[in-house]
Enzyme design. Structure first.
Site, mmCIF file in Angstrom:
data_model
loop_
_atom_site.group_PDB
_atom_site.id
_atom_site.type_symbol
_atom_site.label_atom_id
_atom_site.label_comp_id
_atom_site.label_asym_id
_atom_site.label_seq_id
_atom_site.Cartn_x
_atom_site.Cartn_y
_atom_site.Cartn_z
ATOM 1 N N ASP A 31 -0.504 23.144 6.150
ATOM 2 C CA ASP A 31 -1.072 24.040 7.162
ATOM 3 C C ASP A 31 -2.309 24.683 6.527
ATOM 4 O O ASP A 31 -2.521 24.592 5.312
ATOM 5 C CB ASP A 31 -0.041 25.125 7.537
ATOM 6 C CG ASP A 31 -0.603 26.132 8.541
ATOM 7 O OD1 ASP A 31 -1.284 25.716 9.493
ATOM 8 O OD2 ASP A 31 -0.376 27.351 8.376
ATOM 9 N N SER A 32 -3.083 25.371 7.346
ATOM 10 C CA SER A 32 -4.243 26.081 6.816
ATOM 11 C C SER A 32 -3.808 27.229 5.898
ATOM 12 O O SER A 32 -4.592 27.693 5.074
ATOM 13 C CB SER A 32 -5.058 26.655 7.967
ATOM 14 O OG SER A 32 -4.229 27.508 8.744
ATOM 15 N N GLU A 72 -1.166 36.657 8.551
ATOM 16 C CA GLU A 72 -1.413 36.457 7.116
ATOM 17 C C GLU A 72 -1.470 37.792 6.364
ATOM 18 O O GLU A 72 -1.200 37.853 5.174
ATOM 19 C CB GLU A 72 -2.723 35.675 6.893
ATOM 20 C CG GLU A 72 -2.675 34.227 7.349
ATOM 21 C CD GLU A 72 -2.245 33.227 6.258
ATOM 22 O OE1 GLU A 72 -2.460 33.496 5.068
ATOM 23 O OE2 GLU A 72 -1.683 32.178 6.624
ATOM 24 N N CYS A 91 0.552 22.411 11.564
ATOM 25 C CA CYS A 91 -0.570 23.217 12.048
ATOM 26 C C CYS A 91 -1.015 22.598 13.368
ATOM 27 O O CYS A 91 -1.336 21.399 13.404
ATOM 28 C CB CYS A 91 -1.695 23.156 11.017
ATOM 29 S SG CYS A 91 -3.230 23.934 11.563
ATOM 30 N N HIS A 104 1.509 30.066 13.045
ATOM 31 C CA HIS A 104 1.535 31.440 12.534
ATOM 32 C C HIS A 104 2.236 32.394 13.511
ATOM 33 O O HIS A 104 2.720 33.452 13.109
ATOM 34 C CB HIS A 104 0.113 31.966 12.315
ATOM 35 C CG HIS A 104 -0.525 31.499 11.043
ATOM 36 N ND1 HIS A 104 -0.998 30.226 10.870
ATOM 37 C CD2 HIS A 104 -0.757 32.162 9.865
ATOM 38 C CE1 HIS A 104 -1.515 30.111 9.651
ATOM 39 N NE2 HIS A 104 -1.377 31.271 9.024
ATOM 40 N N CYS A 140 0.714 27.897 17.865
ATOM 41 C CA CYS A 140 0.131 28.039 16.525
ATOM 42 C C CYS A 140 1.296 28.404 15.621
ATOM 43 O O CYS A 140 2.109 29.272 15.968
ATOM 44 C CB CYS A 140 -0.923 29.148 16.511
ATOM 45 S SG CYS A 140 -1.462 29.598 14.843
HETATM 46 N N1 DGL Z 1 -1.324 27.676 11.831
HETATM 47 C C1 DGL Z 1 -2.402 26.986 12.445
HETATM 48 C C2 DGL Z 1 -2.019 26.414 13.786
HETATM 49 O O1 DGL Z 1 -0.850 26.124 13.994
HETATM 50 C C3 DGL Z 1 -3.730 27.646 12.612
HETATM 51 C C4 DGL Z 1 -4.127 28.797 11.834
HETATM 52 C C5 DGL Z 1 -5.616 28.830 11.564
HETATM 53 O O2 DGL Z 1 -6.410 29.187 12.451
HETATM 54 O O3 DGL Z 1 -5.945 28.453 10.466
HETATM 55 O O4 DGL Z 1 -2.839 26.193 14.634
#
Ligand code: DGL
Length: 272
Positions: free
Chosen positions: A12-13, A154, A75, A190, A188
């Site tokens: 993931d990012s 985060e 992600c 997150h 997402c």
């Molecule tokens: N966790 C990532 C997603 O599922 C994105 C987070 C980011 O913008 O880096 O899209």
């Protein structure tokens, strides 16, 4: 080492993909996992599709270089580049979270509208709309980008009045649409960290779904089909790579993974 005993790679990012790893370790405790968080280059959600594709391929290649048997793109933003990553990493199988997320939303929505909240990149690319239609469902689909949710998660800013005010600002227009959505897809990885505050804003009438469980099911099925399951004895290893601030990754990552991360298990890596 036999292929079946190799680790499943996840990336993931940042730390959001740990919400997917949480479901994977619950469903497949015997498997070994290697997680990569590209914390130096987060967020992906505000970057162009070309940049995200390049980053996603680099993350996948870093995992392949460490000899994983499968790659899970945990992600949504990077899953838009699934076909390119699959092509770059072949013959190692690659799974993204968009199709499993679409499946979870269709199951939860019945015939009612689905509201997708996601990063700007995921909304702009329309990946969920495409995946929901490809699965034969034709209910209305609403989409709302929530760009501040990623830095909030985060930072650990996951509850309290500031988090709630921002959630209201993003979600109220979606909730006011007629007919009201019957399910809200957290598009997402997150966003599950903000689930409590999101649920308070939506109220009890709207089901919240994410792709973690359905992705874990998809991974389990693919491992079975390809005869790649680790024999079920004991608990596998959990190792982590981060492109920046491994100590912080271990400390904050706990919120997403739901269990402590040993700082000694997080290695700093450079993908450039
Ligand atoms: N966790 C990532 C997603 O599922 C994105 C987070 C980011 O913008 O880096 O899209």
């Amino acid at each position: 080492m036999t292929t079946a005993n190799k680790a499943i790679g996840i990336f993931d990012s940042g730390m959001g993909g740990l919400t997917v790893m949480r479901a994977l370790t619950k469903h497949l405790p015997q498997e070994n996992f290697l997680y990569l968080g590209d914390t130096a280059r987060l967020p992906y959600g505000t970057k162009s599709a070309d940049t995200v594709r390049r980053y996603a391929i680099q993350c996948g290649e870093a995992l392949i270089a460490r000899d994983v048997k499968m790659v899970v793109i945990a992600c949504n933003t990077a899953s838009v580049a699934l076909a390119a990553v699959q092509q770059a990493l072949a013959p190692v199988p690659v799974i993204g979270v968009i199709e499993p997320g679409a499946e979870a939303a269709i199951m939860a929505a019945g015939d009612g509208p689905i509201a997708v909240i996601a990063t700007e990149g995921t909304v702009k690319g329309g990946a969920y709309r495409t995946a929901i239609r490809a699965q034969g469902a034709n209910m209305p689909i609403l989409q709302q980008p929530c760009p501040l949710f990623v830095p909030m998660a985060e930072e650990g800013l996951i509850d309290g009045p500031i988090a709630e005010a921002i959630a209201r600002r993003y979600l109220e227009p979606v909730l006011a649409s007629v007919p009201a959505p019957s399910c809200l897809l957290l598009g997402c990885t997150h966003y599950p960290a903000l689930k409590d505050v999101i649920a308070r804003v939506t109220g009890p009438g709207i089901k919240l779904v994410d792709s973690a469980e359905t992705t874990a099911n998809a991974v389990a099925s693919l491992l079975g089909e390809m005869n790649l399951q680790t024999p079920p004895k004991g608990t596998g290893t959990r190792r982590f790579l981060a492109t920046d601030a491994p100590d912080r990754f271990a400390r904050v990552g706990e919120i997403f993974l739901g269990e402590p991360i040993d700082p000694g298990s997080v290695e700093l890596v450079d993908l450039q």
